[in-house]
Design a protein around this motif. Structure first.
Motif, short mmCIF file in Angstrom:
data_model
loop_
_atom_site.label_atom_id
_atom_site.label_comp_id
_atom_site.label_asym_id
_atom_site.label_seq_id
_atom_site.Cartn_x
_atom_site.Cartn_y
_atom_site.Cartn_z
N ALA A 29 0.79 -1.26 0.05
CA ALA A 29 -0.07 -0.18 0.03
C ALA A 29 0.89 1.17 0.17
CB ALA A 29 -0.96 0.11 1.00
N ALA A 30 1.94 1.34 0.83
CA ALA A 30 3.08 2.36 0.70
C ALA A 30 3.45 2.70 -0.59
CB ALA A 30 3.95 1.92 1.72
N ARG A 31 3.40 1.65 -1.55
CA ARG A 31 3.93 2.08 -2.93
C ARG A 31 3.23 3.05 -3.69
NH1 ARG A 31 6.84 2.82 -5.29
NH2 ARG A 31 6.87 1.70 -7.04
N SER A 32 1.85 3.34 -3.05
CA SER A 32 1.06 4.33 -3.76
C SER A 32 1.68 5.78 -3.61
CB SER A 32 -0.29 4.13 -3.28
OG SER A 32 -1.03 3.10 -3.87
N PHE A 33 2.48 5.69 -2.31
CA PHE A 33 2.98 7.19 -2.10
C PHE A 33 4.53 7.36 -2.08
CE2 PHE A 33 -1.09 6.17 0.13
CZ PHE A 33 -1.88 7.03 -0.35
N ILE A 34 5.09 6.43 -1.69
CA ILE A 34 6.56 6.44 -1.45
C ILE A 34 7.36 6.19 -2.77
CG2 ILE A 34 6.38 5.93 0.83
CD1 ILE A 34 7.74 3.32 0.29
#
Length: 308
Positions: free
Chosen positions: A283-288
């Motif tokens: 999920a973090a890959r949407s932002f980082i």
């Protein structure tokens, strides 16, 4: 002049979402789906929490420890179903989502919506729900988690707590954000008025409150056509003590709340919650990263502070 502009904007922030809800159409007849997550969700009410609408997985025995998201309605309205597609989608990923008010829209409506008319001076009455009503949902969920015999007894992760809201409800989210129990904040199509006024009766916010944020915060705006664009972008510029992300989709003030499963805004909201509350690296890959998923969507923009 600045005060007049703020007052006009406030009138729009509180009245526009309600006015949109008053228009009969496809959204009122759109059925509630179960969401796209692994835990098909329902919209319900509970006699132990009057005047609130609860979204949760239908089957609790098979669900993982549930996070909690308390929600401020668009227009600070008393329609706890006004963002039902969005909130059901979040719930289907393993959350209890609680909005103040009753079910006043959609095929499951139990009460009629009550338009709030301005007086002769153009001033609206105080907001129909307050941040205290939003907080009541959080207090209730944690109490039910501890209460023997409750449907939610032992089902909630007391460390996975978030507050979110749309437009006027986004200001309610900022009011509640300093609560030490909160671990993530989402502000949709909203922001503190740039001239420091509080033209919405029943809302008390100022830019100094941004220094009280103690968790990562996500702002989601609808681009320059969003009436909250000046306020939300100014908030983001001022935030300095916590990680922050500003995502802009060119969809205007209404976001994608009225689309099936809450559309793109629900999807990115789930990713933010899964990352912040559960440490989900996917999920973090949407932002980082410089090539984050949201960085690559044509027409969207993303700005980040303290997030790489």
């Amino acid at each position: 002049m600045k005060h007049q502009i703020a007052a006009a904007l406030a009138l729009t922030m509180i009245a526009a979402p309600l006015a949109a809800q008053e228009q009969p159409g496809a959204y009122d007849t759109m059925p509630n789906g179960p969401g796209t997550g692994p835990y098909p969700a329902i919209m319900t009410q509970d006699a132990t929490l009057p005047a609130h609408v609860i979204y949760r997985p239908a089957k609790l025995d098979n669900a993982k420890a549930l996070g909690v998201v308390v929600w401020g309605n668009g227009g600070c309205s008393a329609d706890g179903a006004s963002a039902r597609q969005h909130l059901i989608e979040i719930a289907s990923h393993g959350y209890v989502v609680i909005a103040p008010g009753d079910i006043m829209s959609g095929p499951g409506a139990t009460r009629k919506r009550e338009p709030r008319a301005a007086d002769k001076s153009g001033q609206l009455p105080p907001v129909a729900t307050t941040s205290a009503d939003v907080k009541a949902g959080l207090d209730w969920a944690l109490a039910e988690n501890a209460r023997s015999g409750s449907t939610l007894h032992g089902k909630i992760d007391g460390q996975a707590l978030a507050v979110a809201g749309h437009s006027c409800g986004g200001l309610q989210a900022l009011e509640l954000a300093p609560d030490p129990r909160i671990r993530a904040v989402l502000v949709h199509n909203s922001g503190v008025f740039t001239d420091g006024t509080n033209p919405i009766r029943g809302i008390t916010v100022n830019k100094a409150m941004l220094d009280k944020l103690h968790t990562p915060v996500l702002y989601v705006l609808g681009g320059p056509d969003d009436i909250a664009f000046p306020n939300g972008t100014d908030d983001f510029k001022r935030i300095s003590k916590v990680p922050a992300t500003l995502v802009q989709l060119p969809v205007g003030h209404g976001g994608t709340f009225r689309t099936a499963n809450g559309g793109a805004v629900a999807a990115l909201s789930v990713d933010w919650l899964e990352w912040q509350l559960r440490g989900d690296k996917s999920a973090a890959r949407s932002f980082i990263g410089s090539n984050c998923r949201l960085c690559l969507v044509p027409g969207w923009t993303i700005e980040k502070k303290g997030i790489y």
